[in-house]
Design an enzyme around this catalytic site. Structure first.
Site, PDB file in Angstrom:
ATOM      1  N   GLU A  90       0.821  -1.205   0.000  1.00  0.00           N
ATOM      2  CA  GLU A  90       0.000   0.000   0.000  1.00  0.00           C
ATOM      3  C   GLU A  90       0.854   1.254   0.000  1.00  0.00           C
ATOM      4  OE1 GLU A  90      -2.587   0.049   3.371  1.00  0.00           O
ATOM      5  OE2 GLU A  90      -3.293  -1.975   2.937  1.00  0.00           O
ATOM      6  N   CYS A 103       3.130   8.318   1.572  1.00  0.00           N
ATOM      7  CA  CYS A 103       3.481   7.374   2.632  1.00  0.00           C
ATOM      8  C   CYS A 103       3.804   6.039   1.958  1.00  0.00           C
ATOM      9  CB  CYS A 103       2.280   7.251   3.563  1.00  0.00           C
ATOM     10  SG  CYS A 103       2.484   6.004   4.832  1.00  0.00           S
ATOM     11  N   CYS A 110       4.880  -7.394   7.995  1.00  0.00           N
ATOM     12  CA  CYS A 110       5.749  -6.811   9.015  1.00  0.00           C
ATOM     13  C   CYS A 110       5.958  -7.838  10.127  1.00  0.00           C
ATOM     14  CB  CYS A 110       5.097  -5.551   9.581  1.00  0.00           C
ATOM     15  SG  CYS A 110       6.121  -4.660  10.752  1.00  0.00           S
ATOM     16  N   CYS A 114       2.980  -5.258  16.442  1.00  0.00           N
ATOM     17  CA  CYS A 114       2.321  -4.271  17.313  1.00  0.00           C
ATOM     18  C   CYS A 114       0.812  -4.579  17.350  1.00  0.00           C
ATOM     19  CB  CYS A 114       2.557  -2.853  16.798  1.00  0.00           C
ATOM     20  SG  CYS A 114       4.307  -2.421  16.741  1.00  0.00           S
ATOM     21  N   CYS A 117      -1.872  -2.597  15.107  1.00  0.00           N
ATOM     22  CA  CYS A 117      -1.540  -2.296  13.713  1.00  0.00           C
ATOM     23  C   CYS A 117      -2.010  -3.408  12.770  1.00  0.00           C
ATOM     24  CB  CYS A 117      -0.041  -2.085  13.585  1.00  0.00           C
ATOM     25  SG  CYS A 117       0.487  -1.707  11.914  1.00  0.00           S
ATOM     26  N   GLU A 158       8.652  -2.396   8.696  1.00  0.00           N
ATOM     27  CA  GLU A 158       9.525  -1.688   9.627  1.00  0.00           C
ATOM     28  C   GLU A 158      10.798  -1.292   8.851  1.00  0.00           C
ATOM     29  OE1 GLU A 158       9.852  -0.326  12.731  1.00  0.00           O
ATOM     30  OE2 GLU A 158      11.869   0.028  11.991  1.00  0.00           O
ATOM     31  N   CYS A 331      -2.984   1.743   8.480  1.00  0.00           N
ATOM     32  CA  CYS A 331      -1.941   0.973   7.807  1.00  0.00           C
ATOM     33  C   CYS A 331      -2.343  -0.477   7.598  1.00  0.00           C
ATOM     34  CB  CYS A 331      -0.684   0.959   8.647  1.00  0.00           C
ATOM     35  SG  CYS A 331      -0.398   2.438   9.563  1.00  0.00           S
TER      36      CYS A 331
HETATM   37  N1  SAH Z   1       7.049   0.200  11.449  1.00  0.00           N
HETATM   38  C1  SAH Z   1       7.195   1.594  11.499  1.00  0.00           C
HETATM   39  C2  SAH Z   1       6.473   2.373  10.414  1.00  0.00           C
HETATM   40  C3  SAH Z   1       5.076   1.964  10.036  1.00  0.00           C
HETATM   41  S1  SAH Z   1       3.705   2.432  11.008  1.00  0.00           S
HETATM   42  C4  SAH Z   1       6.828   2.103  12.851  1.00  0.00           C
HETATM   43  O1  SAH Z   1       6.401   1.328  13.671  1.00  0.00           O
HETATM   44  O2  SAH Z   1       7.020   3.270  13.121  1.00  0.00           O
HETATM   45  C5  SAH Z   1       3.543   4.156  10.979  1.00  0.00           C
HETATM   46  C6  SAH Z   1       2.908   4.688  12.253  1.00  0.00           C
HETATM   47  O3  SAH Z   1       1.507   4.333  12.336  1.00  0.00           O
HETATM   48  C7  SAH Z   1       3.550   4.118  13.489  1.00  0.00           C
HETATM   49  O4  SAH Z   1       3.716   5.111  14.436  1.00  0.00           O
HETATM   50  C8  SAH Z   1       2.524   3.107  13.937  1.00  0.00           C
HETATM   51  O5  SAH Z   1       2.698   2.798  15.280  1.00  0.00           O
HETATM   52  C9  SAH Z   1       1.238   3.831  13.613  1.00  0.00           C
HETATM   53  N2  SAH Z   1       0.057   2.973  13.584  1.00  0.00           N
HETATM   54  C10 SAH Z   1      -0.050   1.698  13.199  1.00  0.00           C
HETATM   55  N3  SAH Z   1      -1.306   1.242  13.347  1.00  0.00           N
HETATM   56  C11 SAH Z   1      -2.014   2.281  13.823  1.00  0.00           C
HETATM   57  C12 SAH Z   1      -3.372   2.445  14.195  1.00  0.00           C
HETATM   58  N4  SAH Z   1      -4.250   1.443  14.107  1.00  0.00           N
HETATM   59  N5  SAH Z   1      -3.739   3.654  14.651  1.00  0.00           N
HETATM   60  C13 SAH Z   1      -2.867   4.668  14.755  1.00  0.00           C
HETATM   61  N6  SAH Z   1      -1.578   4.570  14.424  1.00  0.00           N
HETATM   62  C14 SAH Z   1      -1.149   3.393  13.975  1.00  0.00           C
END
Ligand code: SAH
Length: 344
Positions: A90, A103, A110, A114, A117, A158, A331
């Site tokens: 995406e 973006c 990944c 988390c 996510c 990541e 995301c």
């Molecule tokens: N892996 C990297 C970059 C991708 S995520 C990282 O963790 O930073 C980009 C941002 O979106 C990160 O801060 C992530 O924690 C956040 N993110 C992911 N899922 C989310 C959600 N459901 N709501 C809000 N932010 C989210």
């Protein structure tokens, strides 16, 4: 066959020379590939037929393909892009007052896991090549017919788990004969792979670093981000201080506000204490509710008081404007839908 998009301009010029041709053609070919986005060697009209034939025999142009576009009323466009091996990623185009921002994804899937996510719900498949990261910018810029001025590595994956290709992609994107977007207009977001933050600081790239913090104690952070089991918040912030010292760049901390999980006044005060005195900026993100999880956005009033508490402590804090609310904005959501649809 060689993926010609993967060459840096320097590597391309050495390669052209190895074919018995003049080095200066590298600049022309690099522009065709990285700026114009040609799909075939025959479109390179200022290159001799004989050189084009040599390239055709030895190389291929790695094409990305847009397979779905979702448009939001606020101008946000979300793209589902197919790679040559049929994997999908995406990319999101957003309009901000400071310019068009893209973006980009850095991996297919990944590993970080988390809990909030969507990108991590399906298995990790592979890391993207530098040309596949840069290619997202080239193909979307062409589709939109609008200049992209800022790039954030905040899509699927990541970035610091795909270190070499990500750093190479930044350098390719910087090249004035290609996209020519300066590192200062590029942000890289990480869940906090500490050794690679040190490594990145030593690269001498002027990119902005964003840290996905999301919790103020190791205990809480471990619950929502498995990477916290490996590196403590203290170790993470030490690496951030090193990054600031080496680059002089302000660090941005992302904090997704989840109702009842990390959004109390005490959390805000603890965050303020952690970051006070650091050249930083806090970006509060009302958590995007994804169907795989039961997390809810913090209440509007909590978001505001969380921000006010931090600002009153001298920690510059803003709430991220929610773009693309009417489409699958969080995301990994669009790819997840795609995976649900296709046979696996
Ligand atoms: N892996 C990297 C970059 C991708 S995520 C990282 O963790 O930073 C980009 C941002 O979106 C990160 O801060 C992530 O924690 C956040 N993110 C992911 N899922 C989310 C959600 N459901 N709501 C809000 N932010 C989210």
């Amino acid at each position: 066959m060689i993926n010609i998009n993967e060459f840096t301009e320097q590597e391309l010029s050495e390669y052209i020379e190895s074919l018995g041709e003049k080095k200066f053609h590298a600049k022309q070919i690099y522009k065709w590939l990285h700026r114009v986005n040609v799909e075939s060697f025959d479109e390179m009209t200022d290159i001799s037929k004989s050189l084009r034939e040599k390239l055709k025999i030895n190389c291929y142009i790695d094409k990305l393909e847009i397979i779905e576009v979702q448009k939001s009323i606020d101008g946000t466009h979300k793209f589902l892009i197919k790679l040559h091996d049929n994997n999908a990623i995406e990319t999101v185009f957003m309009k901000y007052h400071h310019g068009n921002t893209l973006c980009v994804s850095s991996q297919v899937g990944c590993k970080m896991g988390c809990s909030f996510c969507a990108s991590t719900k399906d298995r990790f498949v592979r890391s993207l090549l530098a040309s596949e990261i840069e290619g997202q910018v080239i193909i979307v810029q062409k589709y939109m017919n609008e200049k992209i001025s800022n790039i954030v590595y905040m899509g699927i994956g990541e970035p610091l788990d795909n270190y070499d290709n990500v750093v190479k992609s930044i350098k390719q994107i910087n090249n004035p004969n290609g996209l020519g977007i300066g590192a200062r207009h590029i942000s890289l977001s990480t869940s906090g792979i500490v050794p690679n933050i040190y490594k990145l600081a030593d690269e001498n790239i002027q990119a902005t670093l964003s840290i996905s913090l999301h919790a103020v104690t190791d205990e809480k952070r471990k619950e929502i981000m498995p990477i916290a089991k490996k590196y403590s918040i203290k170790e993470l912030l030490d690496s951030c201080r090193y990054y600031i010292m080496k680059t002089g760049r302000r660090i941005s901390f992302e904090y997704a506000l989840i109702n009842g999980i990390n959004d109390t006044k005490e959390d805000a005060i603890a965050l303020g204490k952690l970051l006070r005195g650091m050249i930083s900026h806090v970006n509060l993100i009302p958590v995007n509710e994804i169907k795989e999880r039961n997390y809810k956005k913090s209440l509007e009033s909590n978001i505001e008081s969380f921000m006010n508490t931090l600002n009153s402590m001298g920690v510059v804090t803003t709430v991220r404007r929610e773009l693309g609310k009417d489409i699958d904005a969080a995301c990994g959501q669009l790819r997840q839908k795609y995976l649900d649809k296709i046979d696996r």
